[in-house]
Design a protein around this motif. Structure first.
Motif, PDB file in Angstrom:
ATOM      1  N   ILE A 135       6.529 -12.271  10.747  1.00 43.69           N
ATOM      2  CA  ILE A 135       6.017 -11.144  10.114  1.00 43.69           C
ATOM      3  C   ILE A 135       4.660 -11.507   9.403  1.00 43.69           C
ATOM      4  CG2 ILE A 135       6.610  -9.831   8.201  1.00 43.69           C
ATOM      5  CD1 ILE A 135       9.446 -10.297   8.704  1.00 43.69           C
ATOM      6  N   THR A 180      10.821  -7.163  10.797  1.00 44.38           N
ATOM      7  CA  THR A 180      10.580  -6.332   9.516  1.00 44.38           C
ATOM      8  C   THR A 180      11.436  -5.228   9.528  1.00 44.38           C
ATOM      9  OG1 THR A 180       8.260  -6.628  10.004  1.00 44.38           O
ATOM     10  CG2 THR A 180       8.726  -5.471   8.093  1.00 44.38           C
ATOM     11  N   GLN A 194       4.115  -7.068   4.924  1.00 44.10           N
ATOM     12  CA  GLN A 194       4.276  -6.174   5.719  1.00 44.10           C
ATOM     13  C   GLN A 194       6.070  -5.796   5.429  1.00 44.10           C
ATOM     14  OE1 GLN A 194       3.456  -5.926   9.837  1.00 44.10           O
ATOM     15  NE2 GLN A 194       5.536  -6.284  10.481  1.00 44.10           N
ATOM     16  N   ASN A 195       5.946  -4.343   5.010  1.00 46.24           N
ATOM     17  CA  ASN A 195       7.353  -4.236   4.344  1.00 46.24           C
ATOM     18  C   ASN A 195       7.997  -2.930   5.241  1.00 46.24           C
ATOM     19  OD1 ASN A 195       7.470  -5.859   2.181  1.00 46.24           O
ATOM     20  ND2 ASN A 195       5.932  -4.445   1.097  1.00 46.24           N
TER      21      ASN A 195
END
Lengths: 226, 488
Positions: free
Chosen positions: B439, B371, B443-444
């Motif tokens: 990930i 990420t 989820q950023n």
């Protein structure tokens, strides 16, 4: 040494030491919060009286300042604050039941004896008054802790905490004629701030668990809390 | 000596400005500037002490020697880098609605208040003022631990307040006994609590009373160092408070409390002439080290994991100071530095990782390296460093502790090795899935400032490869002060 052989000053210190220890025991057995705070105020006033007497009898004028501080902070300000908080939080009718009153009292008596035992090394180097002062103050500290352990109400914890400070001050006043002024002022400031922070906490605790029963603060544990 | 007053006045002014006047939008930046100024003043002070030797202020209230001046610089440095991290971090917390403007103001003001208390602990010459400052540090941080007002954080703060308050009350009793012992020999007056006076006359002080005093001082301050079995508050306070707080609690508060204990030990050693104080510290230290290493395995919360790692390292330092030989003291001082730098860097990364994943639960934090590579790598390298891998500084300092133990108490080395191994396993079994792995949905990457982490880890790497000459000299001067001889 026979009690009658002591100077009037020493007799008075011993009497006050006894009374302070007695207030600690009274707190230990007191289940009504309002009375608990009242006994605590009494202990603060006794402490202030001791300080004033040492200041007068041995001519340490700076101790008058410290006596005044003790009287204002521990005899009046903090008890009044606690009293008002108890009323605002509606706790004045609530009983903080002690589960095993007899055992708690026995524990207290044991702690008293233990304190005298621990203070034995001091005996060789100091008069009777100092020995008693150190032993009694240690006992007040330990009894304060016992009070905190056996109670569930946050208010009782605060009273225990503050009475621990009382015990320490008693040791400082009687055995060493008070700490240096800068330290006394610093400690007094800390106690005052601590009292205010405690007040803030009562509301935070109540907001989070809807009562002041700190036994219910038990979410955090060592491992998983799902 | 102007520098030392500046070191104390800057955070005081900062506390007042941030608490009363400042607009919360600029508060983060003001906080950084105050800390930068304090760092500059502390470096000035350090240069002054390096040139002129130990300094005593007029009125004997402040005393600076090479032992505390290096800790002042370290405190100022970690304080600065953590404040650089805390600005954007707290802004993000405000955006997500976990804190409001008022609490943010409290946060920034108390950050400076905490720094003030720490500088006062380090600079004061009066054992009583040292106690007052230590209690002040508790009061400054206790409201921060409950900043989020969740039931857990209120509970953690209450526990912290009660346990540290009662613990430190015992230290005050120890201080009273110390004063009592000193007053008998030095006469009634304000001087009998001054560290310089006490240290000069340590040989005169009554051993039996000093022994009693040290037990109270060690147990009292030990609560604050987080020594087992008095450590209960530490993982709670670290895990529930805002992350920058965890970084400075671990990186600074624990160090500075250990500093207080070492100061007391120096007095008691001088009075007793036997290593009993050292044995007590070794026992407590070793117990903390081993117990914390085992507890690492059972954690589910990422901040609790690293707070147990802090207990483990503080245990190791207490143990090393307890041994008391020049080698061990040098190693402990070095370990203080490397641990403080590494641990604060880790907490900064952990803070970002938790914001990224939206949780502190380790089984929910996954795929960091995919990420946002810099957070993943930061956490990985930081953990490698704290676990004691070469070539990082923690390896060097732990190795020195091992050598020192081998010289004096060889039969204790296996215990230390086992502890290090267990701790290493505990950290990595949790770390691996968090850094690698897939990930999770949604989820950023988040805005993150990893400059402090990189600076800290680079410094730790540098310390592992070579101790710069002036720092080596400095440590050996401090070692000479503490243990009477220098290893170099």
């Amino acid at each position: 040494m026979a009690f009658s052989g002591l100077s009037l000053y020493s007799q008075a210190v011993l009497l006050l030491a006894g009374l302070i220890a007695l207030t600690s025991f009274l707190m230990l057995g007191q289940s009504r919060l309002v009375r608990l705070v009242l006994v605590f105020a009494l202990q603060g006033i006794l402490l202030a009286a001791t300080t004033a007497m040492v200041a007068g009898a041995l001519d340490f004028p700076h101790l008058y300042v410290s006596a005044g501080l003790s009287f204002l902070l521990k005899g009046i300000l903090i008890p009044v604050m606690l009293h008002r908080l108890i009323h605002r939080l509606g706790l004045h009718r609530e009983l903080d039941t002690i589960r095993h009153p007899a055992r708690v009292m026995m524990g207290g008596a044991f702690l008293m004896v233990f304190s005298y035992y621990v203070s034995l090394p001091v005996v060789a180097h100091s008069p009777l008054v100092t020995l008693n002062a150190i032993a009694v103050s240690l006992a007040v500290v330990l009894l304060g802790m016992l009070l905190m352990i056996t109670r569930r109400q946050a208010v009782a914890h605060v009273v225990g905490f503050m009475s621990i400070e009382n015990g320490l001050f008693f040791a400082a006043v009687v055995s060493t004629y008070g700490m240096p002024m800068v330290v006394e002022l610093g400690v007094a400031a800390d106690v005052l701030v601590a009292a205010v922070v405690f007040g803030v906490f009562f509301f935070q605790i109540r907001e989070s668990i809807d009562s002041l029963d700190v036994d219910r603060l038990s979410k955090l544990s060592e491992t998983d809390r799902t | 000596m102007i520098a030392v007053y500046l070191v104390l006045l800057i955070p005081l002014a900062g506390m007042a400005v941030l608490g009363l006047a400042a607009d919360t939008r600029h508060a983060g930046r003001i906080n950084v500037r105050c800390n930068a100024l304090a760092l500059a003043a502390s470096i000035w002070l350090a240069a002054d002490v390096l040139v002129h030797g130990p300094r005593l202020s007029s009125g004997q209230l402040l005393y600076i020697d090479s032992f505390n001046v290096y800790l002042i610089v370290l405190t100022a440095f970690v304080g600065l880098t953590t404040s650089i991290f805390s600005g954007p971090y707290m802004a993000h917390e405000q955006e997500t609605g976990r804190v409001n403007a008022g609490r943010l103001r409290l946060y920034h003001s108390m950050y400076q208040g905490f720094m003030l208390a720490m500088y006062l602990v380090l600079t004061t010459n009066n054992m009583g003022v040292l106690w007052v400052a230590m209690e002040g540090a508790t009061l400054a941080t206790v409201l921060l631990v409950s900043l989020y007002r969740t039931p857990e954080s209120v509970e953690a703060a209450w526990k912290y307040f009660i346990l540290c308050g009662v613990g430190i009350a015992l230290a005050l009793f120890g201080t009273v006994l110390l004063y009592f012992a000193a007053e008998q020999k030095l006469g009634i007056g304000g001087n009998a609590l001054l560290w310089t006076v006490l240290h000069e006359n340590a040989g005169l002080l009554e051993p039996s009373i000093m022994k009693l005093a040290f037990v109270f001082l060690l147990v009292g301050y030990g609560t604050k160092i987080g020594l087992v079995p008095l450590h209960n508050w530490l993982p709670d306070a670290h895990s529930e408070g805002p992350t920058p707080m965890s970084a400075i609690l671990s990186g600074l508060l624990l160090n500075d409390t250990l500093y207080a204990v070492v100061r007391c030990k120096m007095l008691v050693d001088g009075s007793l002439g036997t290593p009993i104080a050292g044995y007590l510290m070794m026992g407590f230290g070793l117990l903390s080290f081993l117990v914390a290493a085992l507890f690492l395995h059972r954690q589910t919360d990422i901040k609790r994991l690293f707070s147990y790692s802090s207990i483990e390292h503080m245990g190791l330092m207490t143990f090393a100071f307890g041994i008391g030989s020049p080698w061990a003291t040098f190693a402990a001082l070095f370990h203080m530095t490397t641990h403080s730098l590494t641990k604060s860097a880790i907490f900064v990364t952990v803070g970002h990782a938790a914001q990224l994943a939206g949780t502190q639960r380790m089984d929910k934090i996954r795929g960091l390296i995919l990420t946002q590579p810099e957070i993943g790598w930061g956490l990985l390298i930081g953990t490698v460093a704290i676990a004691g891998f070469p070539p990082f500084g923690v390896f060097a300092s732990e190795f020195l502790v091992l050598i020192a133990t081998m010289r004096d108490y060889p039969w204790l080395t296996p215990l230390l090795l086992i502890g290090i191994g267990v701790a290493f396993a505990g950290l990595f079994r949790h770390l691996h899935p968090m850094v690698y792995g897939d990930i999770p949905e949604g989820q950023n990457a988040i805005p993150a400032n990893l400059l402090p982490v990189m600076i800290h880890l680079a410094l730790v790497l540098w310390l592992g490869l070579s101790i710069p000459g002036f720092l080596g000299n400095w440590f050996s001067q401090a070692t000479q002060l503490i243990s009477g001889a220098s290893p170099l």
